[in-house]
Design a protein around this motif. Structure first.
Motif, PDB file in Angstrom:
ATOM      1  N   ASN A 138      49.775  62.621  49.017  1.00  0.00           N
ATOM      2  CA  ASN A 138      50.548  62.314  47.811  1.00  0.00           C
ATOM      3  C   ASN A 138      51.926  62.971  47.909  1.00  0.00           C
ATOM      4  N   PRO A 139      52.858  62.353  48.641  1.00  0.00           N
ATOM      5  CA  PRO A 139      54.204  62.925  48.761  1.00  0.00           C
ATOM      6  C   PRO A 139      54.849  63.110  47.397  1.00  0.00           C
ATOM      7  N   PRO A 140      55.691  64.155  47.222  1.00  0.00           N
ATOM      8  CA  PRO A 140      56.224  65.022  48.277  1.00  0.00           C
ATOM      9  C   PRO A 140      55.326  66.173  48.733  1.00  0.00           C
ATOM     10  N   ASP A 141      54.037  66.214  48.322  1.00  0.00           N
ATOM     11  CA  ASP A 141      53.128  67.184  48.931  1.00  0.00           C
ATOM     12  C   ASP A 141      53.096  66.942  50.435  1.00  0.00           C
ATOM     13  N   ARG A 142      53.324  67.985  51.205  1.00  0.00           N
ATOM     14  CA  ARG A 142      53.400  67.829  52.647  1.00  0.00           C
ATOM     15  C   ARG A 142      52.037  67.861  53.320  1.00  0.00           C
ATOM     16  N   ILE A 143      51.069  68.518  52.673  1.00  0.00           N
ATOM     17  CA  ILE A 143      49.758  68.671  53.292  1.00  0.00           C
ATOM     18  C   ILE A 143      48.849  67.517  52.894  1.00  0.00           C
ATOM     19  N   GLN A 144      48.140  66.961  53.862  1.00  0.00           N
ATOM     20  CA  GLN A 144      47.147  65.924  53.585  1.00  0.00           C
ATOM     21  C   GLN A 144      45.844  66.589  53.169  1.00  0.00           C
ATOM     22  N   GLY A 145      45.307  66.195  52.012  1.00  0.00           N
ATOM     23  CA  GLY A 145      44.056  66.762  51.540  1.00  0.00           C
ATOM     24  C   GLY A 145      42.863  66.039  52.127  1.00  0.00           C
ATOM     25  N   GLN A 146      41.769  66.759  52.265  1.00  0.00           N
ATOM     26  CA  GLN A 146      40.544  66.163  52.803  1.00  0.00           C
ATOM     27  C   GLN A 146      39.322  66.728  52.079  1.00  0.00           C
ATOM     28  N   GLY A 147      38.414  65.828  51.701  1.00  0.00           N
ATOM     29  CA  GLY A 147      37.137  66.225  51.132  1.00  0.00           C
ATOM     30  C   GLY A 147      36.018  65.728  52.031  1.00  0.00           C
ATOM     31  N   VAL A 148      35.011  66.563  52.248  1.00  0.00           N
ATOM     32  CA  VAL A 148      33.902  66.224  53.147  1.00  0.00           C
ATOM     33  C   VAL A 148      32.596  66.260  52.359  1.00  0.00           C
TER      34      VAL A 148
ATOM     35  N   LEU B 178      60.449  78.533  40.636  1.00  0.00           N
ATOM     36  CA  LEU B 178      59.171  78.500  41.350  1.00  0.00           C
ATOM     37  C   LEU B 178      58.063  79.121  40.521  1.00  0.00           C
ATOM     38  N   SER B 179      58.392  80.215  39.821  1.00  0.00           N
ATOM     39  CA  SER B 179      57.369  80.888  39.016  1.00  0.00           C
ATOM     40  C   SER B 179      56.974  80.045  37.815  1.00  0.00           C
ATOM     41  N   LEU B 180      57.946  79.323  37.231  1.00  0.00           N
ATOM     42  CA  LEU B 180      57.644  78.498  36.069  1.00  0.00           C
ATOM     43  C   LEU B 180      56.852  77.258  36.443  1.00  0.00           C
ATOM     44  N   SER B 181      56.972  76.796  37.679  1.00  0.00           N
ATOM     45  CA  SER B 181      56.241  75.597  38.087  1.00  0.00           C
ATOM     46  C   SER B 181      54.743  75.839  38.078  1.00  0.00           C
ATOM     47  N   GLY B 182      54.291  77.034  38.531  1.00  0.00           N
ATOM     48  CA  GLY B 182      52.888  77.399  38.486  1.00  0.00           C
ATOM     49  C   GLY B 182      51.984  76.414  39.188  1.00  0.00           C
ATOM     50  N   CYS B 183      52.439  75.779  40.240  1.00  0.00           N
ATOM     51  CA  CYS B 183      51.674  74.737  40.899  1.00  0.00           C
ATOM     52  C   CYS B 183      51.554  75.040  42.379  1.00  0.00           C
ATOM     53  N   SER B 184      50.345  74.892  42.905  1.00  0.00           N
ATOM     54  CA  SER B 184      50.130  75.121  44.330  1.00  0.00           C
ATOM     55  C   SER B 184      50.036  73.779  45.038  1.00  0.00           C
ATOM     56  N   SER B 185      49.600  73.784  46.286  1.00  0.00           N
ATOM     57  CA  SER B 185      49.502  72.549  47.052  1.00  0.00           C
ATOM     58  C   SER B 185      48.336  71.704  46.550  1.00  0.00           C
ATOM     59  N   MET B 186      48.202  70.488  47.072  1.00  0.00           N
ATOM     60  CA  MET B 186      47.185  69.555  46.627  1.00  0.00           C
ATOM     61  C   MET B 186      45.784  70.032  47.013  1.00  0.00           C
ATOM     62  N   ASP B 187      44.824  69.779  46.121  1.00  0.00           N
ATOM     63  CA  ASP B 187      43.426  70.100  46.376  1.00  0.00           C
ATOM     64  C   ASP B 187      42.587  68.846  46.184  1.00  0.00           C
ATOM     65  N   VAL B 188      41.646  68.613  47.112  1.00  0.00           N
ATOM     66  CA  VAL B 188      40.702  67.502  47.006  1.00  0.00           C
ATOM     67  C   VAL B 188      39.362  68.070  46.587  1.00  0.00           C
ATOM     68  N   LEU B 189      38.795  67.533  45.510  1.00  0.00           N
ATOM     69  CA  LEU B 189      37.570  68.066  44.926  1.00  0.00           C
ATOM     70  C   LEU B 189      36.414  67.103  45.153  1.00  0.00           C
ATOM     71  N   VAL B 190      35.395  67.553  45.891  1.00  0.00           N
ATOM     72  CA  VAL B 190      34.209  66.744  46.180  1.00  0.00           C
ATOM     73  C   VAL B 190      32.979  67.641  46.205  1.00  0.00           C
ATOM     74  N   PRO B 191      31.793  67.079  45.979  1.00  0.00           N
ATOM     75  CA  PRO B 191      30.564  67.864  46.179  1.00  0.00           C
ATOM     76  C   PRO B 191      30.291  67.985  47.668  1.00  0.00           C
ATOM     77  N   SER B 192      29.734  69.098  48.096  1.00  0.00           N
ATOM     78  CA  SER B 192      29.489  69.298  49.526  1.00  0.00           C
ATOM     79  C   SER B 192      28.339  68.440  50.025  1.00  0.00           C
ATOM     80  N   THR B 193      27.311  68.232  49.171  1.00  0.00           N
ATOM     81  CA  THR B 193      26.152  67.423  49.557  1.00  0.00           C
ATOM     82  C   THR B 193      25.732  66.523  48.393  1.00  0.00           C
TER      83      THR B 193
END
Length: 220
Positions: free
Chosen positions: A135-145, A24-39
């Protein structure tokens, strides 16, 4: 090596737990992130790009990947889906009464880029654009607004000449102030040294006079 017995001894359990934590420590990867400008501000009648990218621990699998773009006038309104991803067709724009054929996919799935373009922007296009990604196997659905604001004219450009003149005058005044402070400090230091020299000379004069008087009193 640990045996395949149902009952695992304490040493073997510790070894397995340590190996899991190391992986787990060597993976160094967190959950999915969606990157968008706010406005985003768009000029009426032009074409605007609405960007959306995502990061994930896992490479995109076309058979499991899912995403869609939705629009809503305000947070209290129902979302209207106008673009989605199909396993065989990829990104497909859904014809809608609001956008017609003015929406196009402008991203790159190989680079996790899900951006779109909206042509001939209208005042009615102003609102909230949602970019959903799974993007499975990521369990969380990402959202950008993204909040899109449509303007009828661009703000006037700033007068750089005035800005440069103001900056130069402020910089000149600041330099003059610093120079004045340095001159005053040097004058004070010079004056202080002069006073010390004068006091030292007076003190030496007094000592010399006292020494002469002493010599005179000793003479018969």
């Amino acid at each position: 090596m640990c045996s395949s017995a149902v009952v695992v001894d304490r040493g073997c359990g510790v070894w397995l737990l340590g190996g899991l934590l190391l992986l787990l420590s060597l993976s160094g990867c967190s959950s999915m992130d969606v990157l968008v400008p706010s406005t985003i501000n768009a000029l009426n009648g032009t074409t605007v790009k609405i960007p959306c990218t995502f990061t994930s621990c896992y490479k995109m699998d076309a058979t499991k990947f899912a995403m869609n773009w939705t629009y809503q006038e305000t947070r209290n309104d129902t979302e209207e889906m106008f673009m989605t991803y199909y396993k065989k067709k990829g990104m497909v724009a859904l014809r809608s009464d609001r956008f017609g054929d003015r929406v196009m996919f402008a991203g790159n799935l190989d680079k996790n880029d899900l951006s779109i373009t909206l042509s001939d922007v209208q005042l009615e296009d102003e609102g909230i654009y949602n970019c959903y990604v799974r993007n499975p196997p990521d369990r969380i659905q990402g959202q950008g607004v993204i909040h899109l604001t449509v303007v009828t004219e661009l703000p006037p450009p700033r007068d750089s000449t005035i800005a440069v003149a103001i900056g130069a005058s402020v910089g000149g005044a600041l330099a003059l102030l610093i120079l004045s402070m340095v001159v005053v400090k040097c004058l004070r230091r010079h004056r202080k040294q002069e006073l010390i020299s004068e006091e030292k000379m007076e003190e030496e004069g007094k000592l010399e006079a006292e020494g002469v008087a002493e010599e005179e009193t000793k003479q018969p």
